[in-house]
Motif scaffolding. Structure first.
Motif, PDB file in Angstrom:
ATOM      1  N   VAL A   1       0.853  -1.189   0.000  1.00 21.30           N
ATOM      2  CA  VAL A   1       0.000   0.000   0.000  1.00 21.30           C
ATOM      3  C   VAL A   1       0.885   1.234   0.000  1.00 21.30           C
ATOM      4  CG1 VAL A   1      -1.919  -1.139   1.159  1.00 21.30           C
ATOM      5  CG2 VAL A   1      -0.133  -0.051   2.526  1.00 21.30           C
ATOM      6  N   GLY A   2       0.321   2.333  -0.494  1.00 22.79           N
ATOM      7  CA  GLY A   2       1.021   3.603  -0.491  1.00 22.79           C
ATOM      8  C   GLY A   2       0.790   4.377   0.795  1.00 22.79           C
ATOM      9  N   THR A   3       1.175   5.645   0.768  1.00 19.24           N
ATOM     10  CA  THR A   3       1.091   6.461   1.983  1.00 19.24           C
ATOM     11  C   THR A   3      -0.360   6.711   2.386  1.00 19.24           C
ATOM     12  OG1 THR A   3       3.184   7.534   1.425  1.00 19.24           O
ATOM     13  CG2 THR A   3       1.757   8.662   2.995  1.00 19.24           C
ATOM     14  N   ARG A   4      -1.213   7.070   1.444  1.00 19.66           N
ATOM     15  CA  ARG A   4      -2.605   7.379   1.784  1.00 19.66           C
ATOM     16  C   ARG A   4      -3.344   6.144   2.287  1.00 19.66           C
ATOM     17  NH1 ARG A   4      -4.226  12.354   0.159  1.00 19.66           N
ATOM     18  NH2 ARG A   4      -2.866  13.471  -1.312  1.00 19.66           N
TER      19      ARG A   4
ATOM     20  N   PHE B   1       1.658   9.960   8.959  1.00 21.78           N
ATOM     21  CA  PHE B   1       2.266   8.685   8.568  1.00 21.78           C
ATOM     22  C   PHE B   1       3.621   8.915   7.892  1.00 21.78           C
ATOM     23  CE2 PHE B   1       3.085   5.322   5.509  1.00 21.78           C
ATOM     24  CZ  PHE B   1       2.951   4.188   6.296  1.00 21.78           C
ATOM     25  N   THR B   2       3.728   9.968   7.084  1.00 23.32           N
ATOM     26  CA  THR B   2       5.007  10.265   6.435  1.00 23.32           C
ATOM     27  C   THR B   2       6.073  10.596   7.462  1.00 23.32           C
ATOM     28  OG1 THR B   2       3.842  11.076   4.480  1.00 23.32           O
ATOM     29  CG2 THR B   2       6.134  11.742   4.743  1.00 23.32           C
ATOM     30  N   ARG B   3       5.708  11.341   8.509  1.00 28.14           N
ATOM     31  CA  ARG B   3       6.684  11.667   9.546  1.00 28.14           C
ATOM     32  C   ARG B   3       7.116  10.428  10.317  1.00 28.14           C
ATOM     33  NH1 ARG B   3       3.944  16.511  12.772  1.00 28.14           N
ATOM     34  NH2 ARG B   3       2.050  15.377  12.149  1.00 28.14           N
ATOM     35  N   LEU B   4       6.198   9.509  10.557  1.00 33.40           N
ATOM     36  CA  LEU B   4       6.574   8.265  11.234  1.00 33.40           C
ATOM     37  C   LEU B   4       7.479   7.403  10.352  1.00 33.40           C
ATOM     38  CD1 LEU B   4       3.159   7.289  12.891  1.00 33.40           C
ATOM     39  CD2 LEU B   4       5.195   8.216  14.018  1.00 33.40           C
ATOM     40  N   ALA B   5       7.224   7.405   9.050  1.00 30.44           N
ATOM     41  CA  ALA B   5       8.071   6.622   8.146  1.00 30.44           C
ATOM     42  C   ALA B   5       9.450   7.255   7.997  1.00 30.44           C
ATOM     43  CB  ALA B   5       7.390   6.493   6.787  1.00 30.44           C
ATOM     44  N   ARG B   6       9.518   8.580   7.995  1.00 31.06           N
ATOM     45  CA  ARG B   6      10.814   9.246   7.868  1.00 31.06           C
ATOM     46  C   ARG B   6      11.692   9.022   9.085  1.00 31.06           C
ATOM     47  NH1 ARG B   6      10.228  15.393   6.310  1.00 31.06           N
ATOM     48  NH2 ARG B   6      12.471  15.164   6.715  1.00 31.06           N
ATOM     49  N   THR B   7      11.109   8.867  10.239  1.00 29.69           N
ATOM     50  CA  THR B   7      11.898   8.613  11.449  1.00 29.69           C
ATOM     51  C   THR B   7      12.247   7.140  11.625  1.00 29.69           C
ATOM     52  OG1 THR B   7       9.801   8.560  12.668  1.00 29.69           O
ATOM     53  CG2 THR B   7      11.050  10.631  12.688  1.00 29.69           C
ATOM     54  N   GLY B   8      11.880   6.284  10.684  1.00 28.14           N
ATOM     55  CA  GLY B   8      12.318   4.898  10.713  1.00 28.14           C
ATOM     56  C   GLY B   8      11.397   3.931  11.409  1.00 28.14           C
ATOM     57  N   HIS B   9      10.163   4.300  11.684  1.00 23.98           N
ATOM     58  CA  HIS B   9       9.254   3.379  12.354  1.00 23.98           C
ATOM     59  C   HIS B   9       8.651   2.361  11.389  1.00 23.98           C
ATOM     60  CE1 HIS B   9       9.495   6.665  15.292  1.00 23.98           C
ATOM     61  NE2 HIS B   9       9.188   5.742  16.201  1.00 23.98           N
TER      62      HIS B   9
ATOM     63  N   ARG C   1       5.324  10.383 -12.604  1.00 21.81           N
ATOM     64  CA  ARG C   1       5.644  11.188 -13.786  1.00 21.81           C
ATOM     65  C   ARG C   1       6.331  12.498 -13.431  1.00 21.81           C
ATOM     66  NH1 ARG C   1      -0.334  13.336 -15.713  1.00 21.81           N
ATOM     67  NH2 ARG C   1      -1.020  14.178 -13.692  1.00 21.81           N
ATOM     68  N   TYR C   2       6.246  12.913 -12.172  1.00 16.87           N
ATOM     69  CA  TYR C   2       6.944  14.118 -11.726  1.00 16.87           C
ATOM     70  C   TYR C   2       8.314  13.789 -11.128  1.00 16.87           C
ATOM     71  CZ  TYR C   2       2.178  15.856 -12.095  1.00 16.87           C
ATOM     72  OH  TYR C   2       0.924  16.174 -12.555  1.00 16.87           O
ATOM     73  N   ARG C   3       8.753  12.545 -11.275  1.00 10.82           N
ATOM     74  CA  ARG C   3      10.037  12.058 -10.762  1.00 10.82           C
ATOM     75  C   ARG C   3      10.117  12.156  -9.243  1.00 10.82           C
ATOM     76  NH1 ARG C   3      13.791  15.236 -15.204  1.00 10.82           N
ATOM     77  NH2 ARG C   3      12.983  14.161 -17.045  1.00 10.82           N
ATOM     78  N   ALA C   4       8.991  12.016  -8.601  1.00  8.20           N
ATOM     79  CA  ALA C   4       8.943  11.967  -7.141  1.00  8.20           C
ATOM     80  C   ALA C   4       8.915  10.506  -6.704  1.00  8.20           C
ATOM     81  CB  ALA C   4       7.717  12.707  -6.614  1.00  8.20           C
ATOM     82  N   VAL C   5       9.602  10.206  -5.617  1.00  5.32           N
ATOM     83  CA  VAL C   5       9.705   8.834  -5.131  1.00  5.32           C
ATOM     84  C   VAL C   5       8.423   8.465  -4.402  1.00  5.32           C
ATOM     85  CG1 VAL C   5      11.062   7.225  -3.749  1.00  5.32           C
ATOM     86  CG2 VAL C   5      12.190   9.128  -4.915  1.00  5.32           C
ATOM     87  N   VAL C   6       7.833   7.342  -4.789  1.00  6.87           N
ATOM     88  CA  VAL C   6       6.615   6.819  -4.164  1.00  6.87           C
ATOM     89  C   VAL C   6       7.002   5.543  -3.430  1.00  6.87           C
ATOM     90  CG1 VAL C   6       4.276   5.986  -4.537  1.00  6.87           C
ATOM     91  CG2 VAL C   6       5.193   7.816  -5.987  1.00  6.87           C
ATOM     92  N   TRP C   7       6.902   5.560  -2.104  1.00  5.15           N
ATOM     93  CA  TRP C   7       7.267   4.412  -1.287  1.00  5.15           C
ATOM     94  C   TRP C   7       6.047   3.542  -1.040  1.00  5.15           C
ATOM     95  CZ3 TRP C   7      12.304   3.661  -0.714  1.00  5.15           C
ATOM     96  CH2 TRP C   7      13.160   4.761  -0.767  1.00  5.15           C
ATOM     97  N   MET C   8       6.276   2.228  -1.053  1.00  9.93           N
ATOM     98  CA  MET C   8       5.218   1.251  -0.806  1.00  9.93           C
ATOM     99  C   MET C   8       5.574   0.447   0.443  1.00  9.93           C
ATOM    100  SD  MET C   8       3.252   1.929  -3.385  1.00  9.93           S
ATOM    101  CE  MET C   8       2.094   0.566  -3.380  1.00  9.93           C
ATOM    102  N   TYR C   9       4.524   0.110   1.222  1.00  8.29           N
ATOM    103  CA  TYR C   9       4.701  -0.602   2.488  1.00  8.29           C
ATOM    104  C   TYR C   9       3.805  -1.829   2.491  1.00  8.29           C
ATOM    105  CZ  TYR C   9       6.367   4.101   3.627  1.00  8.29           C
ATOM    106  OH  TYR C   9       7.010   5.311   3.606  1.00  8.29           O
ATOM    107  N   LEU C  10       4.224  -2.826   3.239  1.00  5.25           N
ATOM    108  CA  LEU C  10       3.394  -4.012   3.397  1.00  5.25           C
ATOM    109  C   LEU C  10       2.222  -3.687   4.319  1.00  5.25           C
ATOM    110  CD1 LEU C  10       5.991  -6.920   3.758  1.00  5.25           C
ATOM    111  CD2 LEU C  10       4.502  -6.425   1.813  1.00  5.25           C
TER     112      LEU C  10
END
Length: 385
Positions: free
Chosen positions: A73-76, A89-97, A107-116
């Protein structure tokens, strides 16, 4: 691949159909170790055994359970599973949780992270205090310093999967080296042949790598360590992995080929023979050297050099010395004749006639006699600039 092997193994595409998974879900299941594969011949091709498919299909929650374990799943969507906003959720993921399982570029060359999705739900059950209220001071300070541990956590997950799947110690060392810059690898691995061997065993890039050059450069930047402590950790891990690989066997060097079908032990001597058997050829065969070329010897003859006449000086005696001069046997080498071209003057090629100066004066006299004049130039108009 033999007929028997083709009957007991299936291709990845066919295995995904039988497991009712999409291609990306099946690829993720293989990376996570949920579906075991076996090598198929030479190269990086792998297949799935029929017994492995039977084991997965015999599970009581098949196919919903397997599909849920590989659902990314994505961030949303992940924020919706936890009941929080996407920004939190983005802040929790950036801090390594939370550790991403894969990434892609839009298409805007932005990184899209996926999580289980399964890991996201487990995080909500184990850390409910981080879902509501203000974040702790330590996390706020790390966010203010623009810390982002998502790429590092993804690299750590990928390295763990590669090390678990690798059986060859050189392949495990190559997996660690793939996370370092080539300059860092050259500082740890001094031997250029070992670096070349590690480069050949480098694992393939993660699936979903973009094709355009700019987007691919961004993706490759995410696959390499950038934090100083992370780089130091991987350098130490690579040094230890190299020691383990060298203890098992050395890296191949140019000019060495692995011979097949040659026994590594000494064959027994035939019965009734007193001569011991010659040792078998080793598995490493080196290139044969070119035979040496013998140069024929040159006969040196002693030639008596006649004395040079020297003015007689009282009390001085000039001895006659014999100096060895090399003489090569054989006939004299003929000297080819040199053709010297004859030079002819330009006056010799000129046909006989009157001098050029005389003919020019005669033409001028004839022109004056006939009254021929040089045409006068037309005057330019006044308006001409």
């Amino acid at each position: 691949m033999t007929v028997d092997e083709g009957a007991r193994t299936v291709a990845p595409g066919r295995a995904a159909q039988e497991l009712e998974l999409r291609r990306d879900e099946f690829r993720l299941a293989v990376q996570l170790g949920l579906v075991r594969t076996v090598p198929a011949g030479e190269g990086d091709r792998r297949r799935v055994e029929r017994c492995e498919l039977d084991r997965l299909r015999a599970a009581p929650d098949f196919p919903a359970g397997l599909r849920e374990r590989v659902r990314a799943v994505g961030t949303r969507e992940a924020a919706a599973l936890l009941g929080i906003t996407a920004d939190r959720f983005t802040r929790l993921a950036r801090t390594g949780h939370l550790s991403p399982v894969r990434f892609s570029l839009n298409r805007y060359r932005a990184v899209v992270w996926m999580y289980l999705a399964q890991e996201v739900v487990e995080f909500g059950l184990t850390c409910p205090a981080l879902l509501t209220g203000r974040l702790p001071l330590e996390l706020r300070e790390r966010l203010a310093a623009h810390e982002d541990r998502r790429p590092r956590n993804w690299r750590a997950r990928r390295l763990g999967l590669l090390l678990r799947a690798g059986e060859d110690p050189w392949a495990r060392a190559a997996a660690i080296a793939s996370l370092l810059d080539p300059v860092q690898v050259a500082e740890v691995v001094d031997d250029p042949y070992e670096r070349s061997h590690l480069d050949r065993l480098r694992p393939p890039p993660p699936p979903g790598m973009p094709v355009p050059a700019v987007a691919r450069e961004i993706a490759e930047r995410l696959t390499r360590a950038d934090d100083p402590d992370e780089i130091l950790w991987h350098r130490l891990s690579l040094a230890l992995a190299l020691d383990e690989a060298r203890a098992e066997r050395q890296a191949p060097h140019p000019g060495e080929t692995r011979a097949t079908g040659i026994a590594s032990h000494t064959p027994p001597a035939p019965p009734g023979s007193s001569t011991p058997a010659a040792p078998a050829a080793t598995a490493t065969v080196r290139e044969a050297r070119a035979p040496a070329v013998r140069v024929p010897a040159v006969r040196v003859a002693a030639v008596r050099i006649p004395p040079v006449p020297v003015p007689a000086v009282e009390g001085v005696v000039v001895p006659v010395s014999t100096v060895p001069v090399p003489v090569v046997e054989g006939a004299a080498v003929p000297v080819p004749a040199v053709l010297v071209p004859t030079l002819r003057s330009a006056a010799a090629d000129r046909p006989p006639g009157r001098p050029v100066r005389t003919r020019l004066l005669e033409r001028l006299r004839r022109g004056r006699a006939t009254g021929a004049r040089r045409p006068r130039r037309r005057r330019r108009p006044v308006a001409w600039p």
